[in-house]
Design a protein around this motif. Sequence first.
Motif, mmCIF file in Angstrom:
data_model
loop_
_atom_site.group_PDB
_atom_site.id
_atom_site.type_symbol
_atom_site.label_atom_id
_atom_site.label_comp_id
_atom_site.label_asym_id
_atom_site.label_seq_id
_atom_site.Cartn_x
_atom_site.Cartn_y
_atom_site.Cartn_z
ATOM 1 N N GLU A 1 0.500 -1.184 -0.209
ATOM 2 C CA GLU A 1 0.306 -0.377 -0.521
ATOM 3 C C GLU A 1 1.235 0.931 0.119
ATOM 4 O O GLU A 1 0.789 2.120 -0.647
ATOM 5 C CB GLU A 1 -1.661 0.173 1.041
ATOM 6 C CG GLU A 1 -2.031 -1.642 1.026
ATOM 7 C CD GLU A 1 -2.742 -1.011 2.468
ATOM 8 O OE1 GLU A 1 -2.315 0.109 3.219
ATOM 9 O OE2 GLU A 1 -3.587 -2.480 3.214
ATOM 10 N N ALA A 2 1.813 1.217 0.866
ATOM 11 C CA ALA A 2 2.967 2.808 1.263
ATOM 12 C C ALA A 2 3.969 2.573 0.333
ATOM 13 O O ALA A 2 5.203 3.196 1.277
ATOM 14 C CB ALA A 2 2.780 2.683 2.327
ATOM 15 N N TYR A 3 4.100 0.876 -0.128
ATOM 16 C CA TYR A 3 5.605 0.836 -0.647
ATOM 17 C C TYR A 3 5.568 0.467 -2.224
ATOM 18 O O TYR A 3 4.980 -0.478 -2.624
ATOM 19 C CB TYR A 3 6.617 0.880 0.117
ATOM 20 C CG TYR A 3 6.331 -1.140 0.345
ATOM 21 C CD1 TYR A 3 6.735 -2.432 -0.559
ATOM 22 C CD2 TYR A 3 5.462 -1.359 1.478
ATOM 23 C CE1 TYR A 3 6.006 -3.422 -0.079
ATOM 24 C CE2 TYR A 3 4.824 -2.578 1.668
ATOM 25 C CZ TYR A 3 5.564 -3.887 1.278
ATOM 26 O OH TYR A 3 4.829 -5.104 1.386
ATOM 27 N N ARG A 4 7.146 0.272 -2.971
ATOM 28 C CA ARG A 4 7.406 -0.289 -3.997
ATOM 29 C C ARG A 4 8.889 -0.727 -4.468
ATOM 30 O O ARG A 4 10.031 0.132 -3.548
ATOM 31 C CB ARG A 4 6.892 0.660 -5.089
ATOM 32 C CG ARG A 4 7.461 -0.425 -6.758
ATOM 33 C CD ARG A 4 6.949 0.572 -7.343
ATOM 34 N NE ARG A 4 6.774 -0.148 -8.845
ATOM 35 C CZ ARG A 4 6.247 -0.843 -9.526
ATOM 36 N NH1 ARG A 4 4.504 -0.957 -8.737
ATOM 37 N NH2 ARG A 4 6.921 -1.552 -10.944
#
Length: 173
Positions: A15-18
């Motif tokens: 959701e908040a990272y790649r």
Amino acid sequence: VKLDESGNVDTLVGEAYRHQFEFYIDTTGFERVIHKQLGSKWISYQKHLPTNSAIAFPSPLDKKISTFTTATARQHGWSWQAPVQERYGNGYVFNNNFADVNTVLDELQIEYKDKIKIAKVIDFTPGKVDKFWIKNCVAVGLSGSFIEPLEASSIGATIEQVKCLASSLVCWS
């Protein structure tokens, strides 16, 4: 988990990272989040180790603190008591096809003066993955194998897996 055209792990997307790396270590526990995407299969040891459930609960330390973990044979499986810093960690391993949580709790409660408050119920299938290293990902710890809930054996197995991985990576580079 995004795979490239060769079937290697390319990117982990949350959701908040790649995150994009060349090599991945799956340490996601029973979920085996990365390894499942690579086609990893679980090989059950249930035929040889007929336990599949456990309860874990704390109890207060007594005046005479033991320096060892005890394991006790029980009617429906076995239990443990391990001293930790400020309490005892306790558990009961059993097969939920033959006894339920209340049955094993009643059996244990006879020995404990304080009411047992279960911290966790653990359902599991003892076994291991068919392949620990697939493409550019290695399953380590609970992602790769699980025998029983007394964590010392799992921690020991994980340490050995990390040693083997480190040795392999040194030879590989």
